[in-house]
Write a protein that holds these residues in place. Structure first.
Motif, short mmCIF file in Angstrom:
data_model
loop_
_atom_site.label_atom_id
_atom_site.label_comp_id
_atom_site.label_asym_id
_atom_site.label_seq_id
_atom_site.Cartn_x
_atom_site.Cartn_y
_atom_site.Cartn_z
N ILE A 18 0.84 -1.20 0.00
CA ILE A 18 0.00 0.00 0.00
C ILE A 18 0.87 1.24 0.00
O ILE A 18 1.81 1.35 0.81
CB ILE A 18 -0.92 -0.02 1.23
CG1 ILE A 18 -1.85 -1.25 1.15
CG2 ILE A 18 -1.74 1.26 1.33
CD1 ILE A 18 -2.55 -1.57 2.45
N TYR A 19 0.56 2.16 -0.89
CA TYR A 19 1.33 3.38 -1.03
C TYR A 19 0.44 4.57 -0.68
O TYR A 19 -0.71 4.65 -1.12
CB TYR A 19 1.85 3.52 -2.46
CG TYR A 19 2.74 2.38 -2.88
CD1 TYR A 19 2.21 1.26 -3.52
CD2 TYR A 19 4.10 2.39 -2.61
CE1 TYR A 19 3.02 0.20 -3.90
CE2 TYR A 19 4.91 1.34 -2.99
CZ TYR A 19 4.37 0.24 -3.62
OH TYR A 19 5.17 -0.81 -3.98
N PHE A 20 1.01 5.49 0.08
CA PHE A 20 0.24 6.64 0.55
C PHE A 20 0.55 7.91 -0.24
O PHE A 20 1.66 8.09 -0.74
CB PHE A 20 0.56 6.91 2.03
CG PHE A 20 -0.11 5.96 2.96
CD1 PHE A 20 0.46 4.74 3.26
CD2 PHE A 20 -1.32 6.30 3.56
CE1 PHE A 20 -0.16 3.86 4.13
CE2 PHE A 20 -1.95 5.42 4.43
CZ PHE A 20 -1.37 4.20 4.71
N GLY A 21 -0.45 8.77 -0.28
CA GLY A 21 -0.26 10.11 -0.80
C GLY A 21 0.27 11.03 0.29
O GLY A 21 0.52 10.58 1.42
N GLU A 22 0.43 12.31 -0.04
CA GLU A 22 0.96 13.27 0.92
C GLU A 22 -0.11 13.75 1.90
O GLU A 22 0.22 14.33 2.92
CB GLU A 22 1.52 14.48 0.17
CG GLU A 22 2.59 14.10 -0.83
CD GLU A 22 3.98 14.47 -0.35
OE1 GLU A 22 4.75 13.55 -0.02
OE2 GLU A 22 4.28 15.66 -0.33
N GLY A 23 -1.37 13.51 1.57
CA GLY A 23 -2.44 13.86 2.50
C GLY A 23 -3.07 15.21 2.25
O GLY A 23 -2.51 16.07 1.56
N SER A 24 -4.23 15.36 2.82
CA SER A 24 -4.95 16.65 2.81
C SER A 24 -5.11 17.09 4.26
O SER A 24 -5.68 16.36 5.07
CB SER A 24 -6.35 16.49 2.17
OG SER A 24 -6.25 16.23 0.80
N TRP A 25 -4.56 18.26 4.54
CA TRP A 25 -4.63 18.79 5.90
C TRP A 25 -5.94 19.57 6.04
O TRP A 25 -6.14 20.58 5.41
CB TRP A 25 -3.46 19.73 6.18
CG TRP A 25 -2.16 19.04 6.36
CD1 TRP A 25 -1.23 18.79 5.40
CD2 TRP A 25 -1.63 18.52 7.58
NE1 TRP A 25 -0.15 18.14 5.95
CE2 TRP A 25 -0.37 17.96 7.30
CE3 TRP A 25 -2.10 18.47 8.90
CZ2 TRP A 25 0.43 17.36 8.27
CZ3 TRP A 25 -1.30 17.88 9.87
CH2 TRP A 25 -0.06 17.33 9.55
N LEU A 26 -6.83 19.07 6.91
CA LEU A 26 -8.10 19.73 7.15
C LEU A 26 -8.10 20.37 8.53
O LEU A 26 -7.82 19.70 9.53
CB LEU A 26 -9.26 18.73 7.05
CG LEU A 26 -10.63 19.24 7.50
CD1 LEU A 26 -11.12 20.36 6.58
CD2 LEU A 26 -11.65 18.11 7.56
N THR A 27 -8.39 21.65 8.57
CA THR A 27 -8.56 22.34 9.84
C THR A 27 -10.00 22.81 9.93
O THR A 27 -10.49 23.49 9.01
CB THR A 27 -7.62 23.56 9.95
OG1 THR A 27 -6.27 23.11 9.82
CG2 THR A 27 -7.80 24.26 11.29
#
Lengths: 115, 113
Positions: B102-111
């Motif tokens: 499984i490979y991950f992306g850099e993500g979405s930072w939600l505030t």
């Protein structure tokens, strides 16, 4: 039964030393054990992984040791470098239609390698 | 080969609003899964999609939902946002539903404010 326990929470090692991070699991259906490395602001990157049919796997300076009977596995980083400073996560998953690609993660270990 | 791509990278929402996050998996990967990462709870599995079908779901309330399109791209939606939803949302892809690598992306930072 789905938990993966990781220790230590944080680790400080001198450059050139050996970093050791341990994980223990409960679910005997787990059959894939990856380690991920995460730098601040980045997603986890797959470092190395092992399946329970082998007791050790080595890739460069990184080695996974696996003890099936004890339900434990560990990551050894040889000749640790300041660039290895990151958070390391162990994880586990099981094959099967219902398990899919679901990873159960340990709590993470923040590794600091001092120059 | 391009990795897992997530958009947007950063966003700020107000409590009560809803948000949609997008993920493009690695080319050829048909399984997309989503994780929530917070300092307190660590990395927690949200759900997985394979061939446009939800195959697995984590222990999150129904406000969290997702879908997958025929080109394997995926979106996740969080409705009625709460302050506690502030987190890094990570998308991951793998070739098969039980492919394990499984490979991950850099993500979405939600505030959520």
């Amino acid at each position: 039964q789905q938990q993966v326990k990781q220790s230590p929470q944080s680790l400080i090692v001198q450059k050139g030393g050996i970093s050791i991070i341990n994980c223990a699991y409960e679910n005997t259906a787990f059959d894939y054990f990856p380690w991920y490395q995460q730098f601040p602001g980045k997603g986890p990157a797959l470092l190395i992984a092992i399946r329970p049919d082998v007791s050790e796997k080595k890739e460069g300076r990184f080695t996974i040791s696996f003890n099936k009977s004890a339900k434990q596995f560990s990551l050894h980083i040889m000749d640790s470098q300041p660039g290895d400073s990151a958070t390391y996560f162990c994880a586990a998953s099981s094959k099967g239609e219902t398990s899919g690609s679901r990873l159960t993660f340990g709590e993470g270990t923040q590794l600091t390698v001092n120059p | 080969k391009a990795g897992v791509t997530q958009t947007p990278r950063y966003l700020i929402k107000t409590r009560g609003q809803q948000v949609t996050l997008s993920c493009s998996p690695i080319s050829g990967h048909r399984s997309v899964s989503w994780y929530q990462q917070t300092p307190g709870q660590g990395l927690q599995f949200l759900f997985e999609y394979f061939s446009e079908t939800q195959r697995n779901k984590g222990n999150f309330p129904g406000r969290f939902s997702g879908r997958q399109f025929s080109n394997s791209r995926s979106e996740m939606n969080v409705s009625t946002l709460e302050l506690g939803d502030s987190a890094l949302y990570l998308c991951a892809s793998s070739k098969h539903s039980s492919g394990n690598t499984i490979y991950f992306g850099e993500g979405s930072w939600l505030t959520v404010v």
